[in-house]
Design a protein around this motif. Structure first.
Motif, PDB file in Angstrom:
ATOM      1  N   TYR A 224       0.844  -1.196   0.000  1.00  0.00           N
ATOM      2  CA  TYR A 224       0.000   0.000   0.000  1.00  0.00           C
ATOM      3  C   TYR A 224       0.874   1.239   0.000  1.00  0.00           C
ATOM      4  CZ  TYR A 224      -4.108  -2.823   0.844  1.00  0.00           C
ATOM      5  OH  TYR A 224      -5.120  -3.728   0.700  1.00  0.00           O
ATOM      6  N   TRP A 225       0.696   2.070  -1.020  1.00  0.00           N
ATOM      7  CA  TRP A 225       1.373   3.354  -1.075  1.00  0.00           C
ATOM      8  C   TRP A 225       0.713   4.251  -0.033  1.00  0.00           C
ATOM      9  CZ3 TRP A 225       5.710   4.647  -3.383  1.00  0.00           C
ATOM     10  CH2 TRP A 225       6.030   6.003  -3.518  1.00  0.00           C
ATOM     11  N   PRO A 226       1.465   5.089   0.671  1.00  0.00           N
ATOM     12  CA  PRO A 226       0.831   5.983   1.654  1.00  0.00           C
ATOM     13  C   PRO A 226      -0.249   6.848   0.991  1.00  0.00           C
ATOM     14  CG  PRO A 226       3.211   6.019   1.899  1.00  0.00           C
ATOM     15  CD  PRO A 226       2.923   5.244   0.641  1.00  0.00           C
ATOM     16  N   ALA A 227      -1.327   7.074   1.719  1.00  0.00           N
ATOM     17  CA  ALA A 227      -2.430   7.876   1.200  1.00  0.00           C
ATOM     18  C   ALA A 227      -1.928   9.278   0.841  1.00  0.00           C
ATOM     19  CB  ALA A 227      -3.555   7.964   2.231  1.00  0.00           C
ATOM     20  N   PHE A 228      -2.520   9.857  -0.194  1.00  0.00           N
ATOM     21  CA  PHE A 228      -2.122  11.183  -0.652  1.00  0.00           C
ATOM     22  C   PHE A 228      -3.356  11.924  -1.140  1.00  0.00           C
ATOM     23  CE2 PHE A 228      -1.715   8.246  -4.142  1.00  0.00           C
ATOM     24  CZ  PHE A 228      -2.134   8.925  -5.273  1.00  0.00           C
ATOM     25  N   ASN A 229      -3.159  13.111  -1.718  1.00  0.00           N
ATOM     26  CA  ASN A 229      -4.282  13.937  -2.153  1.00  0.00           C
ATOM     27  C   ASN A 229      -3.922  14.659  -3.449  1.00  0.00           C
ATOM     28  OD1 ASN A 229      -2.814  16.373  -1.476  1.00  0.00           O
ATOM     29  ND2 ASN A 229      -3.310  15.978   0.655  1.00  0.00           N
ATOM     30  N   VAL A 230      -4.816  15.504  -3.917  1.00  0.00           N
ATOM     31  CA  VAL A 230      -4.603  16.243  -5.166  1.00  0.00           C
ATOM     32  C   VAL A 230      -3.399  17.184  -5.034  1.00  0.00           C
ATOM     33  CG1 VAL A 230      -5.637  17.905  -6.766  1.00  0.00           C
ATOM     34  CG2 VAL A 230      -7.024  16.033  -5.858  1.00  0.00           C
ATOM     35  N   ALA A 231      -3.264  17.844  -3.889  1.00  0.00           N
ATOM     36  CA  ALA A 231      -2.123  18.756  -3.679  1.00  0.00           C
ATOM     37  C   ALA A 231      -0.805  17.998  -3.747  1.00  0.00           C
ATOM     38  CB  ALA A 231      -2.258  19.472  -2.333  1.00  0.00           C
ATOM     39  N   ASP A 232      -0.758  16.828  -3.112  1.00  0.00           N
ATOM     40  CA  ASP A 232       0.457  16.015  -3.168  1.00  0.00           C
ATOM     41  C   ASP A 232       0.780  15.621  -4.609  1.00  0.00           C
ATOM     42  OD1 ASP A 232       0.526  16.102  -0.376  1.00  0.00           O
ATOM     43  OD2 ASP A 232      -0.457  14.162  -0.160  1.00  0.00           O
ATOM     44  N   SER A 233      -0.256  15.299  -5.374  1.00  0.00           N
ATOM     45  CA  SER A 233      -0.059  14.938  -6.785  1.00  0.00           C
ATOM     46  C   SER A 233       0.510  16.112  -7.563  1.00  0.00           C
ATOM     47  CB  SER A 233      -1.375  14.478  -7.400  1.00  0.00           C
ATOM     48  OG  SER A 233      -1.866  13.343  -6.732  1.00  0.00           O
ATOM     49  N   ALA A 234      -0.014  17.304  -7.303  1.00  0.00           N
ATOM     50  CA  ALA A 234       0.488  18.502  -7.990  1.00  0.00           C
ATOM     51  C   ALA A 234       1.956  18.744  -7.653  1.00  0.00           C
ATOM     52  CB  ALA A 234      -0.363  19.719  -7.620  1.00  0.00           C
ATOM     53  N   ILE A 235       2.310  18.592  -6.385  1.00  0.00           N
ATOM     54  CA  ILE A 235       3.708  18.779  -5.977  1.00  0.00           C
ATOM     55  C   ILE A 235       4.597  17.751  -6.681  1.00  0.00           C
ATOM     56  CG2 ILE A 235       5.335  18.573  -4.046  1.00  0.00           C
ATOM     57  CD1 ILE A 235       3.064  19.689  -2.244  1.00  0.00           C
ATOM     58  N   THR A 236       4.162  16.512  -6.694  1.00  0.00           N
ATOM     59  CA  THR A 236       4.967  15.447  -7.302  1.00  0.00           C
ATOM     60  C   THR A 236       5.151  15.667  -8.797  1.00  0.00           C
ATOM     61  OG1 THR A 236       4.217  13.886  -5.626  1.00  0.00           O
ATOM     62  CG2 THR A 236       5.118  12.958  -7.671  1.00  0.00           C
ATOM     63  N   ILE A 237       4.072  15.955  -9.495  1.00  0.00           N
ATOM     64  CA  ILE A 237       4.163  16.197 -10.941  1.00  0.00           C
ATOM     65  C   ILE A 237       5.023  17.428 -11.209  1.00  0.00           C
ATOM     66  CG2 ILE A 237       2.845  16.826 -13.006  1.00  0.00           C
ATOM     67  CD1 ILE A 237       0.539  15.095 -11.777  1.00  0.00           C
ATOM     68  N   GLY A 238       4.820  18.495 -10.419  1.00  0.00           N
ATOM     69  CA  GLY A 238       5.630  19.700 -10.575  1.00  0.00           C
ATOM     70  C   GLY A 238       7.106  19.440 -10.331  1.00  0.00           C
ATOM     71  N   ALA A 239       7.414  18.651  -9.315  1.00  0.00           N
ATOM     72  CA  ALA A 239       8.817  18.345  -9.006  1.00  0.00           C
ATOM     73  C   ALA A 239       9.459  17.511 -10.113  1.00  0.00           C
ATOM     74  CB  ALA A 239       8.916  17.625  -7.669  1.00  0.00           C
ATOM     75  N   VAL A 240       8.722  16.537 -10.647  1.00  0.00           N
ATOM     76  CA  VAL A 240       9.250  15.725 -11.753  1.00  0.00           C
ATOM     77  C   VAL A 240       9.492  16.603 -12.975  1.00  0.00           C
ATOM     78  CG1 VAL A 240       8.678  13.873 -13.389  1.00  0.00           C
ATOM     79  CG2 VAL A 240       8.326  13.530 -10.934  1.00  0.00           C
ATOM     80  N   LEU A 241       8.516  17.465 -13.306  1.00  0.00           N
ATOM     81  CA  LEU A 241       8.687  18.370 -14.449  1.00  0.00           C
ATOM     82  C   LEU A 241       9.864  19.313 -14.240  1.00  0.00           C
ATOM     83  CD1 LEU A 241       4.976  19.288 -15.280  1.00  0.00           C
ATOM     84  CD2 LEU A 241       6.501  17.769 -16.571  1.00  0.00           C
ATOM     85  N   LEU A 242      10.023  19.800 -13.002  1.00  0.00           N
ATOM     86  CA  LEU A 242      11.137  20.694 -12.693  1.00  0.00           C
ATOM     87  C   LEU A 242      12.474  19.969 -12.863  1.00  0.00           C
ATOM     88  CD1 LEU A 242      11.964  23.519 -11.717  1.00  0.00           C
ATOM     89  CD2 LEU A 242      11.761  22.668  -9.378  1.00  0.00           C
ATOM     90  N   ALA A 243      12.543  18.736 -12.381  1.00  0.00           N
ATOM     91  CA  ALA A 243      13.778  17.962 -12.538  1.00  0.00           C
ATOM     92  C   ALA A 243      14.078  17.719 -14.015  1.00  0.00           C
ATOM     93  CB  ALA A 243      13.660  16.629 -11.800  1.00  0.00           C
TER      94      ALA A 243
END
Length: 164
Positions: A129-148
């Motif tokens: 089970y991946w730890p529970a997350f939310n839309v904000a966490d998804s935005a941060i993750t996608i933004g961080a990947v795009l930034l990298a």
């Protein structure tokens, strides 16, 4: 030369904050803490409150982390706005920063309102089970990947030019 336009990037961030908060409102109105609702073989809704950061880091630190992460998110958000003002015409950079800004502020709203971040999306496979997350966490993750990826792009471009 006209000044770069930051407004569309701030509107994008505001829309994403609104979607994040609306999704959390929806879940809070329908689930009890810890309640799990099956969605698909790899996906559940589960209402949890995370007092820490990603992966519940510092969640049991005694309460000081609420204000630490709130101040940290505001500081990062201020830096992002300054950076967006300077680079608003750089689509890839501005998109990634806007996503991170939205996620940071979406979670700050929760920390101020509830003392913890509302998480509700749970993915799982083969008993993991991946730890529970939310839309904000998804935005941060996608933004961080795009930034990298954006930070790697100039090196690729230089290497391609050198090889031609």
């Amino acid at each position: 030369m006209p000044a770069p336009r930051i407004t569309p990037w701030l509107i994008l961030a505001a829309v994403l904050i609104g979607l994040d908060q609306a999704s959390k409102w929806f879940v809070l109105a329908r689930l009890l803490p810890g309640e799990t609702v099956y969605v698909a073989p790899f996906w559940n809704w589960v209402l949890t409150f995370n007092e820490g950061a990603a992966f519940s880091f510092l969640s049991d630190a005694g309460g000081w982390q609420r204000w630490f992460f709130t101040v940290l998110a505001f500081a990062i958000s201020a830096w992002i706005v300054v950076t967006l003002r300077r680079h608003a015409d750089d689509f890839r950079l501005s998109l990634s920063l806007s996503l991170i800004l939205a996620g940071a502020l979406g979670n700050v709203v929760d920390r101020i309102r509830f003392g913890a971040v509302v998480d509700f999306i749970q993915w799982h496979a083969a008993g993991f089970y991946w730890p529970a997350f939310n839309v904000a966490d998804s935005a941060i993750t996608i933004g961080a990947v795009l930034l990298a990826l954006e930070q790697l792009r100039p090196q690729r471009d230089r290497a391609a030019k050198e090889n031609t």
